[in-house]
Write an enzyme that holds these catalytic residues in place. Structure first.
Site, PDB file in Angstrom:
ATOM      1  N   GLY A 166      77.000 -84.388 -87.912  1.00  0.00           N
ATOM      2  CA  GLY A 166      77.492 -83.323 -88.780  1.00  0.00           C
ATOM      3  C   GLY A 166      77.879 -83.816 -90.154  1.00  0.00           C
ATOM      4  O   GLY A 166      77.607 -83.159 -91.170  1.00  0.00           O
ATOM      5  N   CYS A 167      78.509 -84.990 -90.217  1.00  0.00           N
ATOM      6  CA  CYS A 167      78.945 -85.543 -91.497  1.00  0.00           C
ATOM      7  C   CYS A 167      77.755 -86.000 -92.331  1.00  0.00           C
ATOM      8  O   CYS A 167      77.768 -85.886 -93.563  1.00  0.00           O
ATOM      9  CB  CYS A 167      79.920 -86.697 -91.265  1.00  0.00           C
ATOM     10  N   THR A 168      76.735 -86.499 -91.674  1.00  0.00           N
ATOM     11  CA  THR A 168      75.521 -86.894 -92.382  1.00  0.00           C
ATOM     12  C   THR A 168      74.849 -85.674 -93.000  1.00  0.00           C
ATOM     13  O   THR A 168      74.430 -85.701 -94.169  1.00  0.00           O
ATOM     14  CB  THR A 168      74.556 -87.616 -91.435  1.00  0.00           C
ATOM     15  N   LYS A 193      83.859 -88.603 -89.861  1.00  0.00           N
ATOM     16  CA  LYS A 193      83.450 -90.002 -89.698  1.00  0.00           C
ATOM     17  C   LYS A 193      82.065 -90.244 -90.288  1.00  0.00           C
ATOM     18  O   LYS A 193      81.154 -89.432 -90.139  1.00  0.00           O
ATOM     19  CB  LYS A 193      83.457 -90.389 -88.215  1.00  0.00           C
ATOM     20  N   GLY A 253      77.036 -84.355 -95.932  1.00  0.00           N
ATOM     21  CA  GLY A 253      76.895 -85.233 -97.093  1.00  0.00           C
ATOM     22  C   GLY A 253      75.547 -85.052 -97.771  1.00  0.00           C
ATOM     23  O   GLY A 253      75.451 -85.015 -99.006  1.00  0.00           O
TER      24      GLY A 253
END
Length: 199
Positions: free
Chosen positions: A44-46, A39, A49
């Site tokens: 974690g995704c930030t 998401k 990325g």
């Protein structure tokens, strides 16, 4: 479920750049690194990325296109990409068709409850459209550096064309173009060529 050595499914999906992302556009000229993440704007995704962003120039020099994929909307992707300064496409797979094709939709335990979502995963697809490497159940720390450091195939100038094949030159890369029956995937057919590790 897809596994290394299989041909990756062809797809064309909307991206935050405003242009559709079409896997076949890189056939014969680029490797493609796609990372599925749960998401936008989550910790974690930030971080993941940002790690792909920080090493993006090295992936580009190695002849690879990077793209992130989640179920978020294009509007969400556009805000996330703008905030983080991502130089790569964020692709929206709202109907989960590509997620299902790559087998990344899983039941996960979150705060003591079972929830359905994307298992963080990364795949390397070579210029012939073949899945070469996969990382499933990814832990963010050091992951992007591990992807960059792993052996990856790169199509380079072929010295001799096998019998029945002819040379073609999309962009600056020499590839070998053959009959559709030679390799079983849609689009231009890429013969096995000399390979070398990415730098």
């Amino acid at each position: 479920m897809l596994k290394p050595g299989d041909h990756a499914p062809e797809f064309t999906l909307s991206a935050a750049t405003g242009e559709p992302f079409r896997l076949s556009a890189f056939r014969g000229v680029k490797n493609v690194v796609i990372f599925f993440y749960p998401k936008d704007n989550t910790p974690g995704c930030t971080t993941e990325g940002a790690n792909f962003r920080d090493l993006h120039d090295r992936f580009a020099k190695a002849g690879a296109v990077v793209a992130g994929i989640s179920r978020d909307s294009i509007k969400s992707h556009q805000g996330f990409a703008a905030k983080m300064g991502f130089p790569f496409a964020l692709i929206s797979d709202a109907d989960e068709k590509l997620c299902q094709a790559f087998g990344v939709i899983k039941m996960k335990n979150m705060y003591g409850k079972q929830v359905r979502g994307i298992e963080r995963s990364t795949f390397v697809i070579d210029a012939a459209g073949v899945l070469r490497r996969e990382w499933r159940g990814v832990k963010v720390p050091n992951h992007v550096a591990d992807v960059l450091a792993s052996p990856k195939e790169k199509i380079v100038r072929a010295a001799i064309a096998p019998s029945g094949w002819t040379k073609g030159r999309p962009g600056k890369v020499d590839v070998l173009i053959g009959s559709p029956s030679a390799i079983n995937f849609d689009g231009p057919q890429i013969a096995p060529a000399i390979t070398r590790p990415w730098p």
